[in-house]
Design an enzyme around this catalytic site. Structure first.
Site, PDB file in Angstrom:
ATOM      1  N   ASP A 165      28.029   8.655  -6.585  1.00  0.00           N
ATOM      2  CA  ASP A 165      27.146   7.624  -6.037  1.00  0.00           C
ATOM      3  C   ASP A 165      26.388   8.152  -4.820  1.00  0.00           C
ATOM      4  OD1 ASP A 165      28.191   5.916  -7.964  1.00  0.00           O
ATOM      5  OD2 ASP A 165      29.609   4.976  -6.579  1.00  0.00           O
TER       6      ASP A 165
ATOM      7  N   ASP B 294      35.609   4.370  -8.729  1.00  0.00           N
ATOM      8  CA  ASP B 294      35.168   4.311  -7.339  1.00  0.00           C
ATOM      9  C   ASP B 294      36.401   4.239  -6.457  1.00  0.00           C
ATOM     10  OD1 ASP B 294      32.449   4.329  -7.957  1.00  0.00           O
ATOM     11  OD2 ASP B 294      32.313   2.152  -8.039  1.00  0.00           O
TER      12      ASP B 294
END
Length: 160
Positions: free
Chosen positions: A136, A117
């Site tokens: 995501d 991330d």
């Protein structure tokens, strides 16, 4: 189903390309943070061993394989669903986003043991401590699309 494939393919490719660019080429894995348009957009390296917001995170290994299996199960379930009950173009595109995003995070877990991330957005005096990635965004958008663009043909015609 062709639309599911192509949307999923390009979503997966965009996710993996951005991760390679940011993590390896821009060396975020070593720098840990790069301010792009502070505070609105920053790059912050975060290895997510769990699910959303790091919940159920366990770098020991068993969670990794369970989450890989869950993501593959979700992708397979979405494909089965849209094949069984064709939703139309918007529903197929939403399914492709979900499948491509899920597979992007599966590849991360296989390569790195965790999901990479790196996108961090804050605004208006609120500093967001969490990071996310293209996969995501795709999974979330795909889920919303499946909610809004599927199942309408079975609804009663005279419902109040």
């Amino acid at each position: 189903m062709r639309l599911v494939f192509w949307v999923g393919f390009w979503t997966f490719l965009l996710d993996q390309a951005t991760k390679y660019l940011v993590v390896h080429w821009m060396n975020l894995r070593t720098l840990h943070e790069i301010d792009v348009l502070p505070p609105f957009l920053n790059l912050r390296m975060a290895w997510n061993y769990g699910i959303n917001f790091g919940l159920l995170g366990d770098p020991s290994g068993i969670t990794r394989w369970v989450l890989i299996a869950v993501a593959l199960g979700v992708a397979g379930g979405v494909l089965w669903w849209v094949r069984r009950d064709p939703p139309g173009a918007a529903g197929y595109a939403a399914a492709g986003l979900m499948v491509g995003g899920a597979l992007g995070n599966v590849v991360d877990r296989l390569l790195y043991g965790a999901v990479a991330d790196f996108l961090n957005m804050s605004c208006c005096g609120f500093e967001n401590p969490y990071a996310f990635n293209v996969a995501d965004i795709a999974v979330f958008a795909g889920a919303m699309g499946l909610i809004f663009f599927t199942g309408h043909k079975n609804a009663p015609k005279n419902a109040p």
